[in-house]
Design a protein around this motif. Structure first.
Motif, short mmCIF file in Angstrom:
data_model
loop_
_atom_site.label_atom_id
_atom_site.label_comp_id
_atom_site.label_asym_id
_atom_site.label_seq_id
_atom_site.Cartn_x
_atom_site.Cartn_y
_atom_site.Cartn_z
N LEU A 255 0.86 -1.04 0.10
CA LEU A 255 -0.01 -0.09 0.00
C LEU A 255 0.89 1.41 -0.10
N ALA A 256 2.19 1.22 0.39
CA ALA A 256 3.00 2.31 0.54
C ALA A 256 2.19 3.69 1.09
N PRO A 257 1.90 3.46 2.56
CA PRO A 257 1.23 4.50 3.16
C PRO A 257 1.82 5.58 3.46
N THR A 258 1.15 6.82 3.59
CA THR A 258 1.69 8.07 4.37
C THR A 258 1.34 7.88 5.80
N VAL A 259 2.26 7.76 6.64
CA VAL A 259 1.66 7.62 7.84
C VAL A 259 1.45 9.12 8.63
N ARG A 260 0.20 8.98 9.44
CA ARG A 260 -0.03 10.16 10.08
C ARG A 260 0.60 10.12 11.42
N PHE A 261 0.22 9.25 12.00
CA PHE A 261 1.17 8.95 13.47
C PHE A 261 0.88 7.61 13.77
N THR A 262 2.00 7.04 14.74
CA THR A 262 1.88 5.76 15.41
C THR A 262 2.09 5.90 16.76
N LEU B 138 -2.28 5.16 11.90
CA LEU B 138 -3.26 5.59 11.12
C LEU B 138 -2.32 6.43 9.91
N ALA B 139 -2.88 5.88 8.73
CA ALA B 139 -2.14 6.32 7.65
C ALA B 139 -3.22 6.60 6.34
N ASP B 140 -2.54 7.25 5.42
CA ASP B 140 -3.24 7.32 4.31
C ASP B 140 -2.80 6.47 3.22
N VAL B 141 -3.66 6.04 2.24
CA VAL B 141 -3.27 5.25 1.13
C VAL B 141 -3.94 5.78 -0.04
N ALA B 142 -3.70 5.11 -1.15
CA ALA B 142 -4.12 5.57 -2.39
C ALA B 142 -5.88 5.01 -2.59
N THR B 143 -6.70 5.66 -3.28
CA THR B 143 -7.91 5.36 -3.48
C THR B 143 -7.77 3.95 -4.34
N GLY B 144 -8.64 2.88 -3.61
CA GLY B 144 -9.05 1.66 -4.11
C GLY B 144 -8.01 0.53 -3.46
N SER B 145 -7.43 1.16 -2.19
CA SER B 145 -6.58 0.25 -1.60
C SER B 145 -7.01 -1.01 -0.98
N GLY B 146 -8.78 -0.83 -0.87
CA GLY B 146 -9.33 -1.85 0.08
C GLY B 146 -9.15 -3.11 -0.61
N ALA B 147 -9.18 -3.40 -2.07
CA ALA B 147 -9.20 -4.48 -2.80
C ALA B 147 -8.10 -5.20 -2.70
N ILE B 148 -6.81 -4.46 -2.77
CA ILE B 148 -5.34 -4.94 -2.70
C ILE B 148 -5.26 -5.55 -1.37
N ALA B 149 -5.63 -4.70 -0.24
CA ALA B 149 -5.63 -5.27 1.10
C ALA B 149 -6.35 -6.44 1.33
N SER B 150 -7.48 -6.67 0.84
CA SER B 150 -8.44 -7.66 1.01
C SER B 150 -7.50 -8.90 0.41
N ALA B 151 -7.00 -8.84 -0.55
CA ALA B 151 -6.34 -10.14 -1.31
C ALA B 151 -5.47 -10.59 -0.76
N LEU C 245 -10.03 -0.57 6.73
CA LEU C 245 -9.70 0.44 5.70
C LEU C 245 -11.02 1.03 5.22
N ARG C 246 -10.68 2.33 5.16
CA ARG C 246 -12.05 2.73 4.52
C ARG C 246 -11.84 4.13 3.74
N GLY C 247 -12.06 4.07 2.57
CA GLY C 247 -11.77 5.20 1.75
C GLY C 247 -10.28 5.19 1.62
N THR C 248 -9.62 6.19 1.93
CA THR C 248 -8.09 6.45 1.98
C THR C 248 -7.35 6.12 3.17
N ALA C 249 -8.17 5.81 4.10
CA ALA C 249 -7.56 5.70 5.61
C ALA C 249 -7.25 4.33 5.89
N TRP C 250 -6.34 4.00 6.51
CA TRP C 250 -5.82 2.82 7.08
C TRP C 250 -5.62 2.66 8.22
N LEU C 251 -6.18 2.06 9.13
CA LEU C 251 -5.70 1.93 10.70
C LEU C 251 -5.24 0.41 10.77
N SER C 252 -4.22 0.43 11.28
CA SER C 252 -3.32 -1.00 11.37
C SER C 252 -2.85 -1.06 13.12
#
Length: 199
Positions: A104-111, A126-139, A170-177
């Motif tokens: 996903l090559a995320p842009t980290v907001r903070f850890t 909490l990081a920002d990812v590209a649009t449509g990353s949900g399908a990539i993450a799921s697979a 993941l929702r939209g362009t936000a990713w919480l790991s």
């Protein structure tokens, strides 16, 4: 009827009538202000109720901007009151053991990383990812043994390996790991999700 010594009826009755007249005059003078007073009290009560109802959603609508705003008060108190705990906030990459961070090559907001002296830890990014990353993450996560589901437009995946639990949302362009090691605060995932993805 017995009379009390020292009191005169011809003075008592005029005094009583005078007091009654004063009370009536005061009531007559105050009468025009009664509707205004009722309106003032009503407006005050209505504005207080409206403000409290309207202010509650505003807190929820604001997305988390740092570790403190990521945690609801109850969870924050539980974590900070844990004996010998240390919180570190930085821009480190997600602590996940999966290859998702590279994909996903995320842009980290903070850890936020909580550690204790007895070896327990919780790391959430909490990081920002590209649009449509949900399908990539799921697979990617499904291929690594994560169980994934769609929860109202939010992809939620999790996996438990020994004493380590990994959560990815993941929702939209936000990713919480989140990676929890030997430590599972009650409803940690659900509580951080509510702040990371406000409705």
């Amino acid at each position: 009827m017995a009379k009390v010594g020292g009191r005169s009826a011809w003075i008592a009755w005029p005094a009583l009538l005078f007091c009654a007249a004063v009370v009536l005059v005061l009531l007559w003078l105050a009468a025009p202000g009664v509707p205004g007073a009722i309106s003032f009290v009503g407006d005050t009560l209505r504005s207080a109720t409206t403000t409290s109802v309207a202010s509650a959603p505003e807190e929820v609508e604001e997305a988390a901007t740092d570790c403190r705003t990521l945690y609801p008060d109850r969870l924050w108190a539980e974590l900070t009151w844990t004996p010998e705990v240390l919180l570190s906030q930085n821009g480190a990459a997600p602590a996940t053991t999966s290859t998702l961070a590279q994909a996903l090559a995320p842009t980290v907001r903070f850890t936020c990383t909580w550690t204790t002296e007895d070896g327990r830890s919780v790391s959430t990014t909490l990081a920002d990812v590209a649009t449509g990353s949900g399908a990539i993450a799921s697979a990617a996560l499904a291929s690594e043994g994560f169980s994934c589901e769609d929860d109202g437009g939010r992809l939620h995946c999790e996996r438990t390996t020994a004493d380590v639990v990994e959560l990815h949302d993941l929702r939209g362009t936000a990713w919480l790991s989140t990676v929890l090691t030997n430590w599972q605060p009650e409803e940690y995932g659900a509580q951080t999700v509510s702040r990371a993805f406000p409705r």
